[in-house]
Design an enzyme around this catalytic site. Structure first.
Site, PDB file in Angstrom:
ATOM      1  N   ASP A 141     -15.019   4.884  10.886  1.00  0.00           N
ATOM      2  CA  ASP A 141     -15.538   5.681   9.766  1.00  0.00           C
ATOM      3  C   ASP A 141     -16.975   6.170   9.978  1.00  0.00           C
ATOM      4  OD1 ASP A 141     -13.149   5.116   8.582  1.00  0.00           O
ATOM      5  OD2 ASP A 141     -13.930   3.638   7.172  1.00  0.00           O
ATOM      6  N   ARG A 176       3.020  28.429   7.288  1.00  0.00           N
ATOM      7  CA  ARG A 176       2.854  27.348   6.306  1.00  0.00           C
ATOM      8  C   ARG A 176       1.383  26.943   6.218  1.00  0.00           C
ATOM      9  NH1 ARG A 176       7.249  23.663   9.322  1.00  0.00           N
ATOM     10  NH2 ARG A 176       9.038  24.111   8.002  1.00  0.00           N
TER      11      ARG A 176
HETATM   12  O1  F6P Z   1     -12.531   0.756   7.697  1.00  0.00           O
HETATM   13  C1  F6P Z   1     -11.792   1.406   8.640  1.00  0.00           C
HETATM   14  C2  F6P Z   1     -10.509   1.951   8.063  1.00  0.00           C
HETATM   15  O2  F6P Z   1      -9.758   2.479   9.117  1.00  0.00           O
HETATM   16  C3  F6P Z   1     -10.676   2.984   6.943  1.00  0.00           C
HETATM   17  O3  F6P Z   1     -10.901   4.278   7.411  1.00  0.00           O
HETATM   18  C4  F6P Z   1      -9.380   2.841   6.217  1.00  0.00           C
HETATM   19  O4  F6P Z   1      -9.514   3.238   4.872  1.00  0.00           O
HETATM   20  C5  F6P Z   1      -9.088   1.395   6.306  1.00  0.00           C
HETATM   21  O5  F6P Z   1      -9.751   0.914   7.460  1.00  0.00           O
HETATM   22  C6  F6P Z   1      -7.629   1.061   6.393  1.00  0.00           C
HETATM   23  O6  F6P Z   1      -7.500  -0.320   6.361  1.00  0.00           O
HETATM   24  P1  F6P Z   1      -6.196  -1.120   6.805  1.00  0.00           P
HETATM   25  O7  F6P Z   1      -6.073  -0.982   8.275  1.00  0.00           O
HETATM   26  O8  F6P Z   1      -6.482  -2.511   6.415  1.00  0.00           O
HETATM   27  O9  F6P Z   1      -5.048  -0.507   6.125  1.00  0.00           O
END
Ligand code: F6P
Length: 355
Positions: A141, A176
């Site tokens: 992120d 689309r």
């Molecule tokens: O924090 C990293 C991340 O990949 C976020 O972008 C995402 O919202 C989250 O983890 C998803 O978490 P999990 O893998 O626990 O579903």
């Protein structure tokens, strides 16, 4: 009792250092572990112990051997040889004390915690309770303060960009609108970079609630130029209040909502309002899997080298960070104080290409 390792310059007490990876995994974790262990053993003569599955490892005393042999060949591998979890020991009664006891009973002098805001938030609280911790920032992120970039981000952006490139060609064949949902629950960095690199028609990020009327105008204007629109949406993006209905998600151990679904909601709304077919691709965990890019391997390796230096020097309570092209150390408090979100000025640069 301390062992003594003789370097060519002076005698140093050898340390036993624990390593863990917590939170959502990302490409480059293994590169950090390799760098920490390789330098730690060959330059400083320290020994290592791996804790399995994030904070669950020290909480339950679940360890695995970690030496030069066990890190051979892992540099290009995605995931983490140590495993990961979203275990939050602060939420567990007596969790911190159990961690301290387990560190003491396994003879661990210092801990290197590789993680994002949650894992490093726990590291900070442990440091406040006299645990010797050094943090290493990771997350696809890229939303950690204190560092210009986290490793994993570049790989995720490249995966998303490649997907967007592919969506462009099929969208144009079928006239689309295609929506590409990427990760990013509080920060839109992946959407912003992948959308810019992939020439998106519009990019929607959590930091700026979107106006669905405007989004539909962009879609229609792109169709008028005989090109098909690609909309890149971060999973945490949301419309201006009252414009559309969204479903609430469940919460994880750190209180974060599990997202996913905004792309589908958008597709329905765009079809309804424009009469054009709209379909969604959710990239999900594909963005976190597989081999890291060269950039992420180098950044992760440099972070690992700096982290073992910090542990060796007893410079605890710090997170290693990238500032410009330098690897520095910042306080864990600074690093975890607030999320690094996309500033308005960066979003404005991308807006030039909308529509
Ligand atoms: O924090 C990293 C991340 O990949 C976020 O972008 C995402 O919202 C989250 O983890 C998803 O978490 P999990 O893998 O626990 O579903």
């Amino acid at each position: 009792m301390k062992l003594w390792f003789v370097t060519p310059y002076r005698e140093e007490p050898a340390m036993r250092i624990g390593v863990l990876t917590g939170g959502g995994d990302c490409p480059g974790l293994n590169a950090v572990i390799r760098a920490v262990v390789r330098k730690g053993v060959s330059v400083y003569g320290h020994e290592f112990v791996g804790f399995r599955d994030g904070w669950r490892g020290p909480l339950e005393g679940d360890t695995m051997p970690l030496d030069i042999g066990s890190v051979r060949g892992i540099l290009p591998r995605g995931g983490t040889i140590l495993g990961s979890s979203r275990t939050n020991p602060i939420k567990i009664e007596g969790g911190v004390d159990r961690i301290k006891e387990n560190l003491a009973s396994t003879g661990v002098d210092a801990l290197i915690a590789i993680g994002g805001e949650d894992t490093l938030g726990v590291a900070k609280q442990l440091y406040d309770r006299d645990v010797n911790v050094v943090g290493v920032p990771k997350t696809i992120d890229n939303d950690l303060s204190g560092t210009d970039y986290t490793f994993g981000f570049d790989t995720a952006v490249n995966i998303a960009m490649e997907a967007i490139d592919r969506l462009h060609t099929t969208a144009e064949s079928h006239h689309r609108a295609l929506i590409c949902e990427v990760m990013g629950r509080h920060a839109g960095w992946i959407a912003l970079h992948a959308g810019m690199a992939g020439g998106a028609n519009v990019i929607l990020i959590p930091e700026k609630p979107f106006d669905i009327d405007r989004v539909c105008e962009y879609v229609e204007s792109r169709f008028r130029t005989r090109y098909s629109p690609i909309i890149v949406v971060a999973e945490g993006a949301h419309p201006i209040e009252g414009q559309m209905e969204l479903q609430a998600g469940t919460l994880d151990a750190f209180g974060h909502v599990r997202l996913g679904g905004i792309g589908e909601v958008l597709a329905k709304e765009i079809e309804k309002r424009t009469g054009k077919e709209a379909r969604t691709t959710v990239l999900g965990h594909i963005q976190r899997g597989g081999t890291p890019t060269a950039y992420d391997r180098v950044l992760a390796t440099r972070f690992g080298l700096q982290a073992i230096d910090a542990a060796h020097e007893g410079d605890y309570g710090k997170m290693v960070a990238l500032r410009g092209t330098d690897i520095v150390r910042v306080g864990l408090d600074e690093a975890t104080a607030e999320l690094k979100t996309v500033p308005v000025s960066r979003y404005s640069e991308a807006e030039v290409f909308f529509g």
